[in-house]
Design a protein around this motif. Sequence first.
Motif, PDB file in Angstrom:
ATOM      1  N   THR A 186      -5.229   5.888   9.321  1.00 12.99           N
ATOM      2  CA  THR A 186      -4.459   4.653   9.178  1.00 12.99           C
ATOM      3  C   THR A 186      -3.222   4.949   8.343  1.00 12.99           C
ATOM      4  OG1 THR A 186      -5.775   4.023   7.244  1.00 12.99           O
ATOM      5  CG2 THR A 186      -6.436   3.098   9.377  1.00 12.99           C
ATOM      6  N   PHE A 187      -2.148   4.227   8.624  1.00 19.26           N
ATOM      7  CA  PHE A 187      -0.917   4.345   7.841  1.00 19.26           C
ATOM      8  C   PHE A 187      -0.076   3.104   8.096  1.00 19.26           C
ATOM      9  CE2 PHE A 187       0.251   5.757  11.982  1.00 19.26           C
ATOM     10  CZ  PHE A 187       1.616   5.626  12.115  1.00 19.26           C
ATOM     11  N   VAL A 188       1.017   2.956   7.360  1.00 18.77           N
ATOM     12  CA  VAL A 188       1.890   1.794   7.516  1.00 18.77           C
ATOM     13  C   VAL A 188       3.227   2.241   8.092  1.00 18.77           C
ATOM     14  CG1 VAL A 188       3.171  -0.024   6.302  1.00 18.77           C
ATOM     15  CG2 VAL A 188       0.800   0.466   5.671  1.00 18.77           C
TER      16      VAL A 188
ATOM     17  N   GLN B 170       6.344  -2.050   8.576  1.00 19.28           N
ATOM     18  CA  GLN B 170       5.722  -3.150   7.831  1.00 19.28           C
ATOM     19  C   GLN B 170       4.449  -3.653   8.492  1.00 19.28           C
ATOM     20  OE1 GLN B 170       9.262  -5.442   7.872  1.00 19.28           O
ATOM     21  NE2 GLN B 170      10.274  -3.837   6.717  1.00 19.28           N
ATOM     22  N   LYS B 171       3.704  -2.737   9.114  1.00 19.55           N
ATOM     23  CA  LYS B 171       2.448  -3.100   9.755  1.00 19.55           C
ATOM     24  C   LYS B 171       1.486  -1.930   9.653  1.00 19.55           C
ATOM     25  CE  LYS B 171       0.645  -4.751  14.223  1.00 19.55           C
ATOM     26  NZ  LYS B 171      -0.449  -3.786  14.398  1.00 19.55           N
ATOM     27  N   GLU B 172       0.227  -2.237   9.296  1.00 17.26           N
ATOM     28  CA  GLU B 172      -0.765  -1.165   9.248  1.00 17.26           C
ATOM     29  C   GLU B 172      -1.105  -0.723  10.660  1.00 17.26           C
ATOM     30  OE1 GLU B 172      -4.903   0.207   7.150  1.00 17.26           O
ATOM     31  OE2 GLU B 172      -3.859  -1.589   6.481  1.00 17.26           O
ATOM     32  N   GLN B 173      -1.123   0.594  10.866  1.00 20.12           N
ATOM     33  CA  GLN B 173      -1.385   1.159  12.180  1.00 20.12           C
ATOM     34  C   GLN B 173      -2.687   1.955  12.144  1.00 20.12           C
ATOM     35  OE1 GLN B 173       0.784   0.341  14.479  1.00 20.12           O
ATOM     36  NE2 GLN B 173       2.663  -0.104  13.382  1.00 20.12           N
TER      37      GLN B 173
ATOM     38  N   ASN C 128       0.872  -1.175   0.000  1.00 22.37           N
ATOM     39  CA  ASN C 128       0.000   0.000   0.000  1.00 22.37           C
ATOM     40  C   ASN C 128       0.904   1.219   0.000  1.00 22.37           C
ATOM     41  OD1 ASN C 128      -1.835   2.148   0.581  1.00 22.37           O
ATOM     42  ND2 ASN C 128      -3.278   0.621   1.327  1.00 22.37           N
TER      43      ASN C 128
ATOM     44  N   LYS D 142      -0.333   4.371   1.994  1.00 24.44           N
ATOM     45  CA  LYS D 142      -0.292   4.282   3.455  1.00 24.44           C
ATOM     46  C   LYS D 142       1.135   4.203   3.991  1.00 24.44           C
ATOM     47  CE  LYS D 142      -4.887   2.520   4.437  1.00 24.44           C
ATOM     48  NZ  LYS D 142      -5.694   1.537   5.182  1.00 24.44           N
ATOM     49  N   SER D 143       2.105   3.889   3.127  1.00 23.85           N
ATOM     50  CA  SER D 143       3.500   3.875   3.540  1.00 23.85           C
ATOM     51  C   SER D 143       4.072   5.280   3.588  1.00 23.85           C
ATOM     52  CB  SER D 143       4.344   3.020   2.585  1.00 23.85           C
ATOM     53  OG  SER D 143       3.949   1.671   2.651  1.00 23.85           O
TER      54      SER D 143
END
Length: 258
Positions: A138-140, A143-146, A82, A85-86
């Motif tokens: 939301t964002f990344v 290496q994990k969506e937060q 994504n 989102k990164s």
Amino acid sequence: MRSIWNGSISFGLVSIPIKMYSASEDRRLDLDMLDVHDNARIRYKRVNEDTGKEVEWKDIVKGFKKDDAYVILEKEDFEMANMKKSKTIDIEEFVEEAEVNDLLFKSPYFLEPQKEGGKSYNLLRDALKKTGKLGVATFVMRQKEQLSLIGVYKNALVLHVIRFAEEIRDPADLKLPSTKVSKKEVDMALSLIENYTTGFKLDKYKDVYNKQLMKIINNKVSGKKTRSKKVDTTPTQADDLMAKLKASLERKKKSKAS
């Protein structure tokens, strides 16, 4: 402070370039793990389980096991999952702060505007201050969506990483008592709470555990013995509850009067 994430916040069509910094720090004493036999330090090594040889960080990759083989993932693969989102903390909606349960909060981060983002940053900050609302975004990161909430703390935008619903366990699994309490007992408890209620002042609370632990360490160095204090942890019995509430209330009233 060193930034841990660079990107931008967006709300509507407004984009604010920002840097993210950790807003909290670990206050635990730096204790080493030692071998009880000779006090030698214990070291962890990254070891290849087939060869038994140590592997350097530069030679380590991440992989997902599919059937009997690993699919190796590169840095670009994580970003492509994504791309937006990164790079962007996208505020999707705004909510009242009171609607968010404290159980959800995990980690706070300060947000700082980058070049040309100052006015937009101040606009979002002032708008959140006036409305008392929080932005849900939301964002990344790592290496994990937060999932996160964006609010204001001491004139700075602060991002709180919060838990997704599936990360919260169901309290229905707990063995909770069904014992009834009387109206008298509830009223007495309310009176006790009222007498203990004050304005919250963060500076009033100090981390004394580390200080006390350091005192024990210094005593050990000098050969002194530290005396332990006895703590009464006797559970309050059901038939003694009212008496304990009354005694607590009287003690608080006396402390206020003195």
